[in-house]
Design a protein around this motif. Structure first.
Motif, PDB file in Angstrom:
ATOM      1  N   PHE A 342       0.819  -1.206   0.000  1.00  0.00           N
ATOM      2  CA  PHE A 342       0.000   0.000   0.000  1.00  0.00           C
ATOM      3  C   PHE A 342       0.858   1.265   0.000  1.00  0.00           C
ATOM      4  CE2 PHE A 342      -3.547  -2.759   1.367  1.00  0.00           C
ATOM      5  CZ  PHE A 342      -4.520  -2.303   0.486  1.00  0.00           C
ATOM      6  N   LEU A 343       1.965   1.256   0.716  1.00  0.00           N
ATOM      7  CA  LEU A 343       2.822   2.436   0.740  1.00  0.00           C
ATOM      8  C   LEU A 343       3.388   2.745  -0.643  1.00  0.00           C
ATOM      9  CD1 LEU A 343       4.708   1.761   4.101  1.00  0.00           C
ATOM     10  CD2 LEU A 343       3.028   3.571   3.683  1.00  0.00           C
ATOM     11  N   VAL A 344       3.857   1.711  -1.330  1.00  0.00           N
ATOM     12  CA  VAL A 344       4.403   1.919  -2.679  1.00  0.00           C
ATOM     13  C   VAL A 344       3.294   2.335  -3.644  1.00  0.00           C
ATOM     14  CG1 VAL A 344       5.521   0.783  -4.638  1.00  0.00           C
ATOM     15  CG2 VAL A 344       6.353   0.374  -2.302  1.00  0.00           C
ATOM     16  N   LEU A 345       2.124   1.707  -3.530  1.00  0.00           N
ATOM     17  CA  LEU A 345       0.999   2.110  -4.367  1.00  0.00           C
ATOM     18  C   LEU A 345       0.669   3.583  -4.156  1.00  0.00           C
ATOM     19  CD1 LEU A 345      -1.430   1.553  -6.243  1.00  0.00           C
ATOM     20  CD2 LEU A 345      -2.721   0.868  -4.186  1.00  0.00           C
ATOM     21  N   GLY A 346       0.688   4.035  -2.894  1.00  0.00           N
ATOM     22  CA  GLY A 346       0.376   5.422  -2.584  1.00  0.00           C
ATOM     23  C   GLY A 346       1.325   6.391  -3.269  1.00  0.00           C
ATOM     24  N   VAL A 347       2.608   6.058  -3.275  1.00  0.00           N
ATOM     25  CA  VAL A 347       3.593   6.943  -3.918  1.00  0.00           C
ATOM     26  C   VAL A 347       3.340   7.037  -5.416  1.00  0.00           C
ATOM     27  CG1 VAL A 347       6.034   7.219  -4.480  1.00  0.00           C
ATOM     28  CG2 VAL A 347       5.360   6.558  -2.166  1.00  0.00           C
ATOM     29  N   PHE A 348       3.089   5.903  -6.053  1.00  0.00           N
ATOM     30  CA  PHE A 348       2.941   5.941  -7.500  1.00  0.00           C
ATOM     31  C   PHE A 348       1.540   6.377  -7.921  1.00  0.00           C
ATOM     32  CE2 PHE A 348       6.732   3.381  -6.853  1.00  0.00           C
ATOM     33  CZ  PHE A 348       7.601   4.082  -7.667  1.00  0.00           C
ATOM     34  N   GLY A 349       0.542   6.178  -7.062  1.00  0.00           N
ATOM     35  CA  GLY A 349      -0.766   6.769  -7.331  1.00  0.00           C
ATOM     36  C   GLY A 349      -0.706   8.280  -7.275  1.00  0.00           C
ATOM     37  N   TRP A 350       0.034   8.785  -6.314  1.00  0.00           N
ATOM     38  CA  TRP A 350       0.261  10.229  -6.195  1.00  0.00           C
ATOM     39  C   TRP A 350       1.041  10.745  -7.414  1.00  0.00           C
ATOM     40  CZ3 TRP A 350       4.389  12.495  -2.379  1.00  0.00           C
ATOM     41  CH2 TRP A 350       4.329  13.903  -2.378  1.00  0.00           C
ATOM     42  N   SER A 351       2.038   9.983  -7.841  1.00  0.00           N
ATOM     43  CA  SER A 351       2.883  10.394  -8.971  1.00  0.00           C
ATOM     44  C   SER A 351       2.073  10.511 -10.254  1.00  0.00           C
ATOM     45  CB  SER A 351       4.021   9.390  -9.171  1.00  0.00           C
ATOM     46  OG  SER A 351       4.793   9.242  -8.004  1.00  0.00           O
ATOM     47  N   ILE A 352       1.236   9.525 -10.524  1.00  0.00           N
ATOM     48  CA  ILE A 352       0.446   9.543 -11.754  1.00  0.00           C
ATOM     49  C   ILE A 352      -0.679  10.568 -11.647  1.00  0.00           C
ATOM     50  CG2 ILE A 352      -1.007   8.154 -13.278  1.00  0.00           C
ATOM     51  CD1 ILE A 352       0.601   5.701 -12.289  1.00  0.00           C
ATOM     52  N   GLY A 353      -1.235  10.728 -10.447  1.00  0.00           N
ATOM     53  CA  GLY A 353      -2.342  11.654 -10.257  1.00  0.00           C
ATOM     54  C   GLY A 353      -1.992  13.100 -10.518  1.00  0.00           C
ATOM     55  N   VAL A 354      -0.701  13.435 -10.502  1.00  0.00           N
ATOM     56  CA  VAL A 354      -0.306  14.820 -10.749  1.00  0.00           C
ATOM     57  C   VAL A 354      -0.501  15.205 -12.221  1.00  0.00           C
ATOM     58  CG1 VAL A 354       2.135  14.447 -11.340  1.00  0.00           C
ATOM     59  CG2 VAL A 354       1.455  16.520 -10.133  1.00  0.00           C
ATOM     60  N   ILE A 355      -0.530  14.213 -13.103  1.00  0.00           N
ATOM     61  CA  ILE A 355      -0.617  14.513 -14.538  1.00  0.00           C
ATOM     62  C   ILE A 355      -1.945  15.177 -14.903  1.00  0.00           C
ATOM     63  CG2 ILE A 355      -0.594  13.520 -16.875  1.00  0.00           C
ATOM     64  CD1 ILE A 355       1.325  11.371 -15.761  1.00  0.00           C
ATOM     65  N   PRO A 356      -3.108  14.604 -14.556  1.00  0.00           N
ATOM     66  CA  PRO A 356      -4.358  15.311 -14.882  1.00  0.00           C
ATOM     67  C   PRO A 356      -4.497  16.648 -14.166  1.00  0.00           C
ATOM     68  CG  PRO A 356      -4.796  13.358 -13.551  1.00  0.00           C
ATOM     69  CD  PRO A 356      -3.379  13.275 -13.977  1.00  0.00           C
ATOM     70  N   ALA A 357      -3.843  16.800 -13.001  1.00  0.00           N
ATOM     71  CA  ALA A 357      -3.879  18.086 -12.303  1.00  0.00           C
ATOM     72  C   ALA A 357      -3.127  19.145 -13.097  1.00  0.00           C
ATOM     73  CB  ALA A 357      -3.279  17.945 -10.911  1.00  0.00           C
ATOM     74  N   ILE A 358      -1.975  18.778 -13.632  1.00  0.00           N
ATOM     75  CA  ILE A 358      -1.199  19.714 -14.449  1.00  0.00           C
ATOM     76  C   ILE A 358      -1.958  20.069 -15.722  1.00  0.00           C
ATOM     77  CG2 ILE A 358       0.886  19.913 -15.863  1.00  0.00           C
ATOM     78  CD1 ILE A 358       2.375  18.353 -13.694  1.00  0.00           C
ATOM     79  N   VAL A 359      -2.611  19.078 -16.311  1.00  0.00           N
ATOM     80  CA  VAL A 359      -3.410  19.337 -17.516  1.00  0.00           C
ATOM     81  C   VAL A 359      -4.484  20.379 -17.219  1.00  0.00           C
ATOM     82  CG1 VAL A 359      -5.082  18.323 -19.112  1.00  0.00           C
ATOM     83  CG2 VAL A 359      -2.964  17.092 -18.576  1.00  0.00           C
ATOM     84  N   ASP A 360      -5.197  20.205 -16.115  1.00  0.00           N
ATOM     85  CA  ASP A 360      -6.276  21.132 -15.778  1.00  0.00           C
ATOM     86  C   ASP A 360      -5.741  22.507 -15.383  1.00  0.00           C
ATOM     87  OD1 ASP A 360      -9.173  21.574 -15.235  1.00  0.00           O
ATOM     88  OD2 ASP A 360      -8.444  21.933 -13.199  1.00  0.00           O
ATOM     89  N   GLY A 361      -4.482  22.582 -14.967  1.00  0.00           N
ATOM     90  CA  GLY A 361      -3.893  23.852 -14.586  1.00  0.00           C
ATOM     91  C   GLY A 361      -3.430  24.695 -15.757  1.00  0.00           C
ATOM     92  N   THR A 362      -3.665  24.223 -16.975  1.00  0.00           N
ATOM     93  CA  THR A 362      -3.319  24.981 -18.175  1.00  0.00           C
ATOM     94  C   THR A 362      -4.515  25.834 -18.582  1.00  0.00           C
ATOM     95  OG1 THR A 362      -1.858  23.185 -18.885  1.00  0.00           O
ATOM     96  CG2 THR A 362      -2.514  24.805 -20.555  1.00  0.00           C
TER      97      THR A 362
END
Length: 484
Positions: A342-362
């Motif tokens: 779960f800890l490793v999943l959390g890190v990489f879920g957070w890592s991938i989740g930043v991509i749609p956030a950056i898209v919406d921030g344009t």
């Protein structure tokens, strides 16, 4: 002898407090997940939820998830930070009691008073209900948020006091002296660095939230005392953005502290690590205008800053954490028990989740996507596949006993069922947003219903997989003991 008895009593009391925090976190998470699935089921015409009840449930779901994410983050930060500085157990308890009182007020405002203004309580909506709720219901909701904020503020002030007593200044606790001069002390705790960053941003964020909450309360009973709507929105989103981001920054402390237990490798401090946390301390406080890109009356420089910092703000801490996690597990003899998974999943879920956030921030994309399901998609990605796995990894670790190995079917099957269904659930949000399905709509056009029904299916699978882990954790909590 007396000091030994006192220390044992203190440890027992602290363990009880943590158990209560964790029990409340699990209960509220389960209820809020149920509410979220019900909202998607209503949009998919699978259940009948009248619009007034829909928006009440939406307000409850949003407020509850943000609040419980904060409570879970505080429990993680407190559990590990107390290893390095002298925190006050009474303040930890006071935060819990104030949180509970605030929750009761918010529940009363929504379930009894019919408040349905959303967790962002945007001015002047609380006072302009068009008969859907009365002034007292709005005041109970806003007052509940204010009381919860006071509890969190007390906790962060106590953490600041303890860090100042131990390190002399917040700059030294954050590692700025090591960053800009001298040799990096590899034994300086990452927990101290992350906790210092969190208390700096959340003290400021909570105070901003308190200002607008008090102003809103005054406006409810003295309508002649008006608030500039743009000023109010800036305060709300500064507070909201800082608070919800801080929940992840608190939860990631569990990764720094616990992953080495399963890899056998220490998480050493480096200059890039210190630079990342120092940069994020500033950037997380100035990025919030990306929530206001649709507000054309905002100063242009603030909107431009919001877009630029959106590209940068999450990257420093995220990169050093993701890289550090890869270093931890690469060619290591990892003990892949459930907490490590779960800890490793959390890190990489957070890592991938930043991509749609950056898209919406344009800016150009935001004009099209902001009021669609793309936005819930990106923050559900952060919370469901980032924050929640870190919290579960933490809880599964601190409640484990030598003879309490999880059944392989749950440890592996339950984990992969959660991972797959949660990923599918958030992808449906993003897919729907990409196809311009709006957010915050209680009733859907026929063309939108199928996506909501698929989301309901995946959300139900998320609930089933998590329910098994929640039951396991509640049984463990009843056994009293906590691991170091």
């Amino acid at each position: 002898m007396s000091s030994s008895v006192t220390a044992t009593a203190t440890q027992s009391r602290e363990r009880l407090y943590l158990q209560i925090y964790m029990g409340i976190t699990l209960a509220v998470l389960l209820l809020m997940l149920l509410a979220g699935v019900a909202l998607r089921a209503a949009q998919g015409t699978l259940i009948n939820l009248p619009p007034d009840l829909f928006y009440q449930a939406m307000s409850l779901h949003g407020t509850g998830m943000v609040g419980i994410a904060g409570l879970a983050g505080v429990s993680i930060m407190w559990y590990f930070l107390r290893r390095y500085v002298a925190l006050t157990p009474g303040i930890f308890l006071a935060n819990l009691l104030l949180f509970t009182l605030g929750v009761v007020m918010i529940l009363g405002a929504i379930l009894l008073g019919g408040f349905a203004g959303g967790w962002t309580f945007l001015y002047p909506l609380p006072a302009s209900s068009m008969g859907q709720w009365n002034t007292h219901a709005a005041a109970a909701f806003i007052g509940g948020l204010l009381i919860i904020g006071v509890g969190f503020l007390l906790f962060y002030l106590d953490a600041g006091r303890a860090l100042l007593a131990r390190y002399g200044s917040l700059g030294r606790a954050l590692g700025l002296d090591q960053l800009f001069s001298g040799k990096v002390d590899a034994d300086h705790p990452p927990t101290v660095v992350a906790s210092t960053m969190v208390l700096i941003i959340n003290i400021l964020g909570t105070l901003a939230g308190a200002v607008i909450l008090v102003m809103s309360l005054i406006n409810l009973y003295l309508p002649a005392v008006t608030i500039d709507p743009l000023w109010a929105k800036n305060l709300i989103y500064f507070f909201g953005h800082v608070f919800i981001n801080a929940t992840i920054y608190m939860a990631v402390i569990a990764v720094y502290e616990l992953l080495p237990h399963y890899t056998g490798r220490p998480w050493k401090l480096t200059r890039p690590f210190l630079a990342a946390w120092a940069a994020s301390t500033l950037m997380v406080m100035i990025v919030y205008p990306h929530h206001l890109l649709m507000d054309m009356v905002m100063p242009a420089w603030m909107l431009i800053m919001g877009q630029i910092i959106s590209y940068l703000s999450g990257l420093p801490v995220l990169l050093v954490t993701a890289w550090g996690t890869l270093v931890q597990i690469y060619r290591a003899n990892v003990n892949w028990e459930a907490p490590a998974r779960f800890l490793v999943l959390g890190v990489f879920g957070w890592s991938i989740g930043v991509i749609p956030a950056i898209v919406d921030g344009t800016m150009t994309i935001n004009k099209v996507m902001h009021n669609t399901l793309w936005v819930p998609g990106h923050f559900h990605f952060y919370l469901l596949l980032g924050l929640l796995p870190m919290v579960l990894g933490f809880m599964l670790h601190v409640t484990r006993l030598p003879d309490s190995r999880i059944h392989p079917l749950l440890e592996r099957g339950g984990f992969w069922l959660f991972s797959g269904s949660a990923a599918a659930f958030v992808v449906m949000f993003l897919y729907s947003g990409l196809h311009s399905i709006p957010r915050r709509f209680a009733e859907y056009l026929p063309a939108w219903v199928a996506q909501a029904q698929l989301s309901t299916l995946f959300g139900t699978l998320v609930l089933l997989s998590l329910a098994a882990f929640f039951i396991l954790l509640l049984r463990r909590l009843a056994q009293v003991r906590m691991q170091a």
